[in-house]
Scaffold this active site. Structure first.
Site, PDB file in Angstrom:
ATOM      1  N   GLU A 120       8.387   3.866 -18.870  1.00  0.00           N
ATOM      2  CA  GLU A 120       7.903   3.461 -17.541  1.00  0.00           C
ATOM      3  C   GLU A 120       8.653   4.277 -16.507  1.00  0.00           C
ATOM      4  OE1 GLU A 120       6.908  -0.866 -16.803  1.00  0.00           O
ATOM      5  OE2 GLU A 120       8.088  -1.076 -18.613  1.00  0.00           O
ATOM      6  N   HIS A 230       5.462  -3.226  -6.334  1.00  0.00           N
ATOM      7  CA  HIS A 230       4.948  -2.503  -7.509  1.00  0.00           C
ATOM      8  C   HIS A 230       3.796  -1.621  -7.035  1.00  0.00           C
ATOM      9  CE1 HIS A 230       3.333  -1.598 -11.431  1.00  0.00           C
ATOM     10  NE2 HIS A 230       4.359  -2.203 -11.997  1.00  0.00           N
ATOM     11  N   ARG A 278       9.933   3.448  -9.050  1.00  0.00           N
ATOM     12  CA  ARG A 278       8.870   2.641  -8.448  1.00  0.00           C
ATOM     13  C   ARG A 278       8.782   2.761  -6.931  1.00  0.00           C
ATOM     14  NH1 ARG A 278       8.848  -2.990 -11.425  1.00  0.00           N
ATOM     15  NH2 ARG A 278       8.077  -1.743 -13.151  1.00  0.00           N
ATOM     16  N   HIS A 337       6.521  -7.567  -5.673  1.00  0.00           N
ATOM     17  CA  HIS A 337       6.661  -7.762  -7.121  1.00  0.00           C
ATOM     18  C   HIS A 337       7.999  -8.374  -7.512  1.00  0.00           C
ATOM     19  CE1 HIS A 337       5.953  -6.978 -11.340  1.00  0.00           C
ATOM     20  NE2 HIS A 337       6.991  -6.171 -11.436  1.00  0.00           N
ATOM     21  N   ARG A 372      14.895  -1.876  -8.474  1.00  0.00           N
ATOM     22  CA  ARG A 372      15.106  -2.159  -9.902  1.00  0.00           C
ATOM     23  C   ARG A 372      14.380  -1.147 -10.792  1.00  0.00           C
ATOM     24  NH1 ARG A 372      11.901  -4.946 -13.477  1.00  0.00           N
ATOM     25  NH2 ARG A 372      10.521  -5.585 -11.786  1.00  0.00           N
TER      26      ARG A 372
HETATM   27  C1  SIN Z   1       5.149  -3.342 -15.371  1.00  0.00           C
HETATM   28  O1  SIN Z   1       4.715  -3.657 -16.483  1.00  0.00           O
HETATM   29  O2  SIN Z   1       4.776  -2.367 -14.730  1.00  0.00           O
HETATM   30  C2  SIN Z   1       6.176  -4.237 -14.733  1.00  0.00           C
HETATM   31  C3  SIN Z   1       7.448  -4.098 -15.414  1.00  0.00           C
HETATM   32  C4  SIN Z   1       8.549  -4.530 -14.493  1.00  0.00           C
HETATM   33  O3  SIN Z   1       8.317  -5.133 -13.466  1.00  0.00           O
HETATM   34  O4  SIN Z   1       9.691  -4.211 -14.818  1.00  0.00           O
END
Ligand code: SIN
Length: 488
Positions: A120, A230, A278, A337, A372
């Site tokens: 991610e 997010h 993010r 988020h 985060r």
């Molecule tokens: C996601 O699945 O994009 C969210 C994961 C997160 O908030 O750490």
């Protein structure tokens, strides 16, 4: 409910709360878990909605290490990340995940039995374990709920916390709408504050209750201004309240963001492109929306083979909106988020108030800094939940308080939608000193924030949201002003 007593009282039944509760019950403690009732069928915890997974180093992977995980966390979260706390929490990750697996959680694995890992935003490599494709939180919640039900020393009760109970300087229990529950240790694991904003990925119960309770009791509450937006919440015109998340793991498996004119959103923005941290992606998406005048951008996941099998939760949400992720672009925009700051704790989850602990999203351990790193939250909640259980074991044996007093948060409150609209306008992805000052003035205006007794659960949630909004607006303004001074 008549007055009850337990060695550990936990407020909140997501990953942090239930991990602490189950581990404490296994250590021989009596535990009462209080959870917010939710509308029929809907999970009341953010945990249950978590998609991407749990970021945790594979100790057998020669390419990964705790040092690399720390470096990625610091790169995402910036100078506010506490490196000592971060190293300590991340290093305990593999053992905490093993403990969760021993309680029955099942993660996706390959033919060899090794856990499958994805990537991610902000992670230098694939280290995120997942369950049910993109239903990681649902599996974690299922396993912990089942483990909790199996422990006779653990009682879970529906109950909204309305005040903390204290004797002397020590927190000694929780007042709920149905009665008092006394305990040697009280853990706040109440989640975040998403419903401060008009739309959010958070469940209905994310109304900042734990922060309001802790602040009223004198705990240090810090870095509330760092709300994580997010970048890819599903866009639906005019939607308010909880909205589906489109996991960052979809980009981890190859999807990319394009604007309404078909241009790559992340081209030339960051070396990690669509997998940049993010905050960088959320700002780039906001820029693209402003540039094109469109209300969203689009996620192109059409190149992912069998997207419905890998991402069943995302696929169901997109289909509900009348689209198919295998053949259609998915409309997305940033959504509130995660709260990166919160109630300050030490590395055992202790707040500045004796007897009061916090873990999970409500807490600020120093792991997240200003932003985060993806999928660090479930890991933090697991590790800190286990540590709070250990701390609670060492605190058993305080006498039942004879003259406890209730410390309730302020009852003054704004109307829910008016507050959400103001926060979205002035305290969203884009902020200015003038806008934050206007927000502060609004939140100080008795015509906007009414001072009246909170009679219902909804009133108490609105009061908690208002108290958090006031603190968040003040901290955000102080941050903007100090950064302006630094730049000047
Ligand atoms: C996601 O699945 O994009 C969210 C994961 C997160 O908030 O750490």
């Amino acid at each position: 409910m008549t007055a009850r007593r337990a060695d550990l009282v936990v407020v909140g039944a997501g990953v942090a709360g239930l991990t602490a509760a189950v581990a404490a019950a296994d250590a021989g403690l009596t535990v009462t878990v209080l959870y917010k009732p939710s509308p029929a069928g809907a999970p009341s915890t953010s945990t249950a909605y978590a998609q991407g997974g749990i970021a945790v180093v594979d100790p057998t992977d020669p390419d990964d290490s705790v040092d690399r995980h720390v470096a990625d966390t610091v790169a995402a979260g910036g100078p506010l990340v506490d490196v000592v706390a971060t190293r300590s929490i991340l290093a305990d990750g593999p053992a905490a995940v093993d403990r969760l697996i021993s309680w029955g959680a099942v993660f996706d694995a390959g033919a060899s039995g090794a856990l499958t890992r994805t990537r991610e935003g902000g992670h230098g490599l694939s280290r995120i374990i997942h369950a049910g494709g993109d239903a990681t939180g649902a599996e974690v919640q299922r396993a912990l709920t089942a483990a909790a039900r199996d422990r006779p020393a653990l009682t879970a009760l529906p109950g909204r916390a309305v005040a903390l109970l204290a004797e002397g300087d020590r927190v000694a229990g929780v007042r709920t709408e149905a009665g008092d529950v006394f305990g040697d240790t009280v853990l706040l694991a109440t989640g975040g504050t998403g419903h401060l904003f008009a739309s959010t990925t958070n469940p209905l119960g994310a109304t900042g209750d734990g922060i309001a309770l802790a602040a009223a009791a004198g705990a240090d509450v810090r870095e509330l201004e760092y709300v994580q937006f997010h970048p890819t919440m599903l866009y639906t015109a005019g939607a308010r309240g909880r909205r589906p998340l489109i996991s960052e793991a979809v980009r981890g498996e190859g999807a990319s963001l394009v604007d309404a004119e078909g241009n790559a959103v992340m081209a030339g923005v960051h070396p990690q492109g669509d997998l940049a941290p993010r905050d960088v992606v959320a700002r780039a998406v906001t820029d693209a929306m402003e540039r094109t005048g469109a209300p969203c951008v689009y996620l192109d996941a059409r190149g992912i083979a069998d997207v419905a099998r890998r991402f069943p939760t995302v696929t169901a949400a997109v289909r509900e909106a009348g689209l198919d992720p295998q053949t259609d672009l998915i409309p997305v925009l940033p959504g509130a988020h995660y709260l990166c700051g919160g109630v300050v704790t030490d590395l055992h989850g202790a707040t500045a108030v004796p007897g009061l602990y916090a873990a999970g999203e409500v807490a600020r351990t120093g792991l997240h800094g200003a932003n985060r790193l993806a999928s660090n939250s479930l890991l933090e909640a697991l590790v800190m939940g286990l540590r709070v259980a250990d701390a609670a074991k060492g605190a058993v044996g305080h006498p039942v308080p004879s003259g406890a007093r209730a410390i309730a948060p302020p009852e003054a409150r704004a109307g829910r939608e008016a507050l959400q609209d103001a926060m979205t306008r002035f305290c969203g992805v884009r902020r200015t000193a003038d806008g934050l000052a206007e927000l502060g003035a609004l939140l100080a205006d008795p015509a906007f924030v009414r001072d009246a007794p909170a009679l219902s659960s909804r009133d108490r949630e609105d009061a908690a949201l208002t108290a958090v909004a006031r603190a968040m607006a003040a901290q955000a303004l102080a941050r903007v002003e100090s950064e302006t001074e630094v730049v000047a």
